[in-house]
Design a protein around this motif. Structure first.
Motif: not given
Length: 155
Positions: A76-83
């Motif tokens: 959860l912490l690392m998801s959405g990093f690229g967007l």
């Protein structure tokens, strides 16, 4: 009589600085490196969560629950990093702490760990998670340096 200069919100220095920061952050997130880090971090987090059942140490319930919670939190912490790099890159530091926790957790949580696969699984996935989190935090600095250097050359 002093003349007062009226500026619009679009030309305000703070707005211009925020726009520049946003553009730099979006460039860092749009790179293949940023997207690859996010994908590998998501897979790493899922493995952290499922590792007790994959490697067969789910009999150690405290360590299995620890890995499940830490893996979900890492993903959860690392998801959405690229967007949304501007809003999420600071979370990579918390993910780095989870990576360190995964390395030491077999001894802290379970106490006497007798299975080698438990130690190897946690140490390897913790080290990979730590490296990915540090790579996520380094993307900002690398992008900022490149853009500052390009700005200096234009002067």
């Amino acid at each position: 009589m002093t003349e007062r200069m009226h500026t619009t919100m679009e030309t305000h220095p703070d707005v211009l600085e925020m726009r520049e920061r946003f553009v730099l952050a979006e460039r860092a997130a749009a790179t293949q490196r940023g997207q690859a880090v996010e994908a590998m971090a998501l897979i790493t987090g899922l493995y952290m969560a499922a590792s007790p059942w994959i490697t067969g140490f789910n009999g150690s319930t405290t360590l299995a629950v620890n890995n499940l919670i830490a893996g979900i939190a890492y993903a959860l912490l690392m998801s959405g990093f690229g967007l949304a790099y501007e809003r999420t890159h600071a979370r990579a530091w918390a993910a780095a702490l989870i990576g360190i926790w995964m390395i030491i957790s077999p001894w802290v949580v379970a106490g006497n760990v007798t299975t080698t696969r438990t130690i190897i699984s946690n140490v390897v996935v913790g080290a990979v998670g730590l490296c990915l989190a540090l790579a996520a935090t380094a993307a900002d600095r690398a992008g900022g340096r490149r853009n500052r250097a390009a700005g200096m050359m234009g002067r």
